[in-house]
Design a protein around this motif. Structure first.
Motif, short mmCIF file in Angstrom:
data_model
loop_
_atom_site.label_atom_id
_atom_site.label_comp_id
_atom_site.label_asym_id
_atom_site.label_seq_id
_atom_site.Cartn_x
_atom_site.Cartn_y
_atom_site.Cartn_z
N VAL A 151 0.83 -1.20 0.00
CA VAL A 151 0.00 0.00 0.00
C VAL A 151 0.87 1.25 0.00
N SER A 152 0.82 1.98 -1.13
CA SER A 152 1.66 3.19 -1.20
C SER A 152 0.92 4.27 -1.96
N GLY A 153 1.66 5.30 -2.35
CA GLY A 153 1.06 6.40 -3.10
C GLY A 153 0.73 6.00 -4.53
N GLY A 154 1.38 4.97 -5.03
CA GLY A 154 1.15 4.55 -6.41
C GLY A 154 0.54 3.17 -6.54
N VAL A 178 -4.42 3.58 -2.55
CA VAL A 178 -4.97 4.04 -1.27
C VAL A 178 -4.20 5.27 -0.73
N GLY A 179 -2.88 5.30 -0.91
CA GLY A 179 -2.09 6.45 -0.45
C GLY A 179 -2.48 7.71 -1.20
N GLU A 180 -2.75 7.53 -2.49
CA GLU A 180 -3.19 8.64 -3.35
C GLU A 180 -4.52 9.18 -2.83
N PHE A 182 -5.63 8.99 0.28
CA PHE A 182 -5.30 9.72 1.52
C PHE A 182 -4.81 11.12 1.17
N ASP A 183 -3.92 11.21 0.17
CA ASP A 183 -3.35 12.51 -0.21
C ASP A 183 -4.42 13.44 -0.76
N LYS A 184 -5.33 12.89 -1.61
CA LYS A 184 -6.36 13.74 -2.22
C LYS A 184 -7.40 14.20 -1.21
N GLY A 195 -0.63 13.61 2.53
CA GLY A 195 -1.82 13.64 3.36
C GLY A 195 -1.97 12.51 4.35
N GLY A 196 -1.35 11.36 4.05
CA GLY A 196 -1.52 10.19 4.91
C GLY A 196 -1.23 10.47 6.38
N PRO A 197 -0.02 10.96 6.69
CA PRO A 197 0.30 11.21 8.10
C PRO A 197 -0.59 12.29 8.71
N ILE A 199 -3.81 12.97 7.91
CA ILE A 199 -5.12 12.38 8.21
C ILE A 199 -5.00 11.51 9.46
N SER A 200 -3.94 10.75 9.52
CA SER A 200 -3.69 9.89 10.69
C SER A 200 -3.72 10.69 11.99
N LYS A 201 -3.06 11.84 11.97
CA LYS A 201 -2.97 12.68 13.17
C LYS A 201 -4.37 13.15 13.58
N GLY A 292 5.04 -0.49 2.14
CA GLY A 292 4.68 0.74 1.42
C GLY A 292 4.31 1.84 2.41
N GLY A 293 4.30 3.07 1.92
CA GLY A 293 4.07 4.23 2.77
C GLY A 293 2.89 4.13 3.72
N VAL A 294 1.77 3.58 3.23
CA VAL A 294 0.55 3.53 4.05
C VAL A 294 0.69 2.51 5.21
N ALA A 296 2.67 2.65 7.39
CA ALA A 296 3.02 3.43 8.60
C ALA A 296 1.76 3.76 9.40
N ASN A 297 0.59 3.56 8.81
CA ASN A 297 -0.65 3.95 9.46
C ASN A 297 -0.91 3.10 10.72
N LYS A 298 -0.95 3.76 11.86
CA LYS A 298 -1.07 3.05 13.14
C LYS A 298 -2.39 2.33 13.27
N THR A 325 8.93 2.19 6.17
CA THR A 325 7.61 2.05 5.55
C THR A 325 7.59 2.80 4.22
N GLY A 326 8.20 3.96 4.21
CA GLY A 326 8.27 4.77 2.98
C GLY A 326 9.43 4.32 2.11
N ASP A 327 9.68 5.06 1.06
CA ASP A 327 10.74 4.66 0.13
C ASP A 327 12.12 4.81 0.75
N ASN A 328 12.96 3.82 0.51
CA ASN A 328 14.33 3.83 1.04
C ASN A 328 15.18 2.91 0.17
O1 KG4 Z 1 5.82 4.04 -0.42
P1 KG4 Z 1 5.72 5.53 -0.42
O2 KG4 Z 1 6.66 6.31 0.48
O3 KG4 Z 1 5.91 6.11 -1.87
C1 KG4 Z 1 5.36 5.49 -2.99
O4 KG4 Z 1 6.02 4.54 -3.50
O5 KG4 Z 1 4.25 5.91 -3.35
O6 KG4 Z 1 4.21 5.91 -0.05
C2 KG4 Z 1 3.77 7.24 0.09
C3 KG4 Z 1 2.30 7.26 0.47
C4 KG4 Z 1 1.69 8.65 0.42
O7 KG4 Z 1 0.49 8.58 -0.31
C5 KG4 Z 1 1.44 8.97 1.89
O8 KG4 Z 1 0.35 9.84 2.10
C6 KG4 Z 1 1.16 7.61 2.45
O9 KG4 Z 1 2.11 6.78 1.81
N1 KG4 Z 1 1.32 7.56 3.92
C7 KG4 Z 1 0.31 7.27 4.78
C8 KG4 Z 1 0.86 7.38 6.09
N2 KG4 Z 1 2.17 7.74 5.98
C9 KG4 Z 1 2.43 7.84 4.64
N3 KG4 Z 1 -0.97 6.94 4.57
C10 KG4 Z 1 -1.75 6.71 5.65
N4 KG4 Z 1 -1.32 6.81 6.91
C11 KG4 Z 1 -0.03 7.14 7.19
N5 KG4 Z 1 0.38 7.23 8.46
#
Ligand code: KG4
Ligand code: ZN
Length: 362
Positions: A151-154, A178-180, A182-184, A195-197, A199-201, A292-294, A296-298, A325-328
């Motif tokens: 689950v990530s931005g893409g 799903v990350g997209e 959250f961002d939108k 937006g993900g973090p 919205i989480s907050k 994936g980025g999402v 990280a969602n607690k 959780t994010g890109d590295n």
């Molecule tokens: O994996 P990633 O760092 O980059 C991509 O490969 O896309 O994911 C980034 C995505 C973003 O859409 C960001 O809003 C989402 O991960 N994200 C979260 C949280 N932290 C980052 N979504 C929901 N809750 C979070 N805590």
């Protein structure tokens, strides 16, 4: 061997250097250097990642990040044995910068290149442990079958791993990731990117308030495709439902913002977890890997564990440590190394004609 990994698929310029040793039963990794240079601040004013800006920044940052990593590792480039580089999926202009950089290093130092898949990286991101420089990876058949929720931005996909290195996508989003979403939604609520973090907050605050005051639920959003007869997802309708909810409200107050954020998070996570549990049951999965980025969602982490317990499933749940959780590039180092072991690398970029592939699948 010493392996350098380069990741530039989106808005993070990341480089890692690891030392790898093969033991009898597992592969040990030692992190010699690991850096991520984030471009979030720059992209924030556009409310999302702006590809040509990402490209410019990666090109500028790559040599600086490499220098930092080599310094941290106290190693000269000549000592590096292989370079893993993300070739997709991701933003093609951004991917190209990493590929070109790897090609230049190949030309200068004759170091073999390992083309690496970003999503495979997210799967392997669960192995490094928090605060530890050393970690082991054991491709143990006892772990199989594995289900991976990416689950990530893409991306939003469910991948079944019945044998190591063989991936079967059993479901994916038909529209937005799903990350997209959250961002939108965050953008609609006037919150900054990403937006993900954010919205989480907001939702954490709202959940605390609800449990204290037992407030009634004023906003309801759909759970798209929850009961569909497959493992696909759809988040575009949910995003539109948020848009209509905002339009119908006379005023967007702090309270309604919190409520929309919470109901959106509830809806998105409910569908993700419902389908994941369904697949765990159907495929008798032993390990679940969320990446994936999402990831990280607690709330996702908490409810996933809760639902697995409730359903009495004997599945081990694996989330990456927060910083991965994010890109590295560390995850690219691990995924890349196993490609190398399978002889999937080239001595010279010329023989492979490396190409960025924005839609590369697993
Ligand atoms: O994996 P990633 O760092 O980059 C991509 O490969 O896309 O994911 C980034 C995505 C973003 O859409 C960001 O809003 C989402 O991960 N994200 C979260 C949280 N932290 C980052 N979504 C929901 N809750 C979070 N805590
Ligand atoms: Zn990613």
């Amino acid at each position: 061997m010493k392996l350098l990994a380069i990741e530039t698929s989106c808005d993070d310029t990341a480089i890692a250097l690891v030392e790898i040793k093969e033991n009898k039963k597992s592969t040990s990794f030692k992190i010699l250097g690991n850096e991520v240079s984030s471009q979030i601040e720059l992209h924030r004013e556009f409310g999302g990642v702006y590809p040509s800006l990402a490209k410019r920044e990666h090109t500028k940052n790559l040599p600086l990040v490499l220098e930092k990593v080599l310094k941290e590792a106290k190693i000269k480039m000549e000592k590096v044995n292989a370079i893993a580089v993300t070739i997709g999926p991701g933003l093609e202009p951004a991917l190209w910068t990493g590929i070109t950089f790897a090609e230049e290093l190949n030309k200068k130092y004759t170091i073999p290149i390992i083309p690496t898949n970003h999503m495979e990286g997210h799967i392997f991101s669960i192995f490094p442990q928090k605060g530890k420089k050393n970690f082991n990876v054991k491709k143990d058949n006892q772990m199989l079958p594995i289900l991976s929720l990416l689950v990530s931005g893409g991306h939003t996909e469910l991948v079944l791993i019945k044998s190591w290195d063989k991936y079967k996508k059993i479901g994916q989003t038909r529209d937005d990731a799903v990350g997209e979403a959250f961002d939108k939604v965050a953008r609609m609520l006037g919150l900054p990117y990403p937006g993900g973090p954010e919205i989480s907050k907001l939702t954490e605050e709202e959940r605390k308030k609800i449990s204290k005051n037992k407030l009634s639920k004023l906003i309801t959003l759909p759970r798209p495709m929850k009961y569909s007869n497959d493992y696909d997802f759809s988040f575009s309708g949910l995003k539109t439902a948020v848009l209509y909810t905002i339009r119908d409200l006379k005023k967007l107050t702090d309270r309604t913002k919190r409520q929309i954020a919470k109901e959106f998070e509830d809806a998105a996570i409910e569908v993700l977890i419902y389908k994941t549990i369904k697949a765990i049951k159907e495929y008798k999965v032993k390990n679940l890997i969320v990446g994936g980025g999402v990831s990280a969602n607690k709330y996702l982490q908490k409810v996933m564990e809760k639902e697995i317990k409730k359903n009495k499933l004997k599945v081990k749940v694996n989330f990456p440590t927060k910083s991965l959780t994010g890109d590295n590039a560390l995850m690219i180092a691990v995924a890349g190394y196993f490609q190398y072991k399978n002889n999937k690398f080239v001595k010279s970029y010329k023989s492979l004609k490396l190409k960025a592939n924005g839609n590369l699948s697993l």
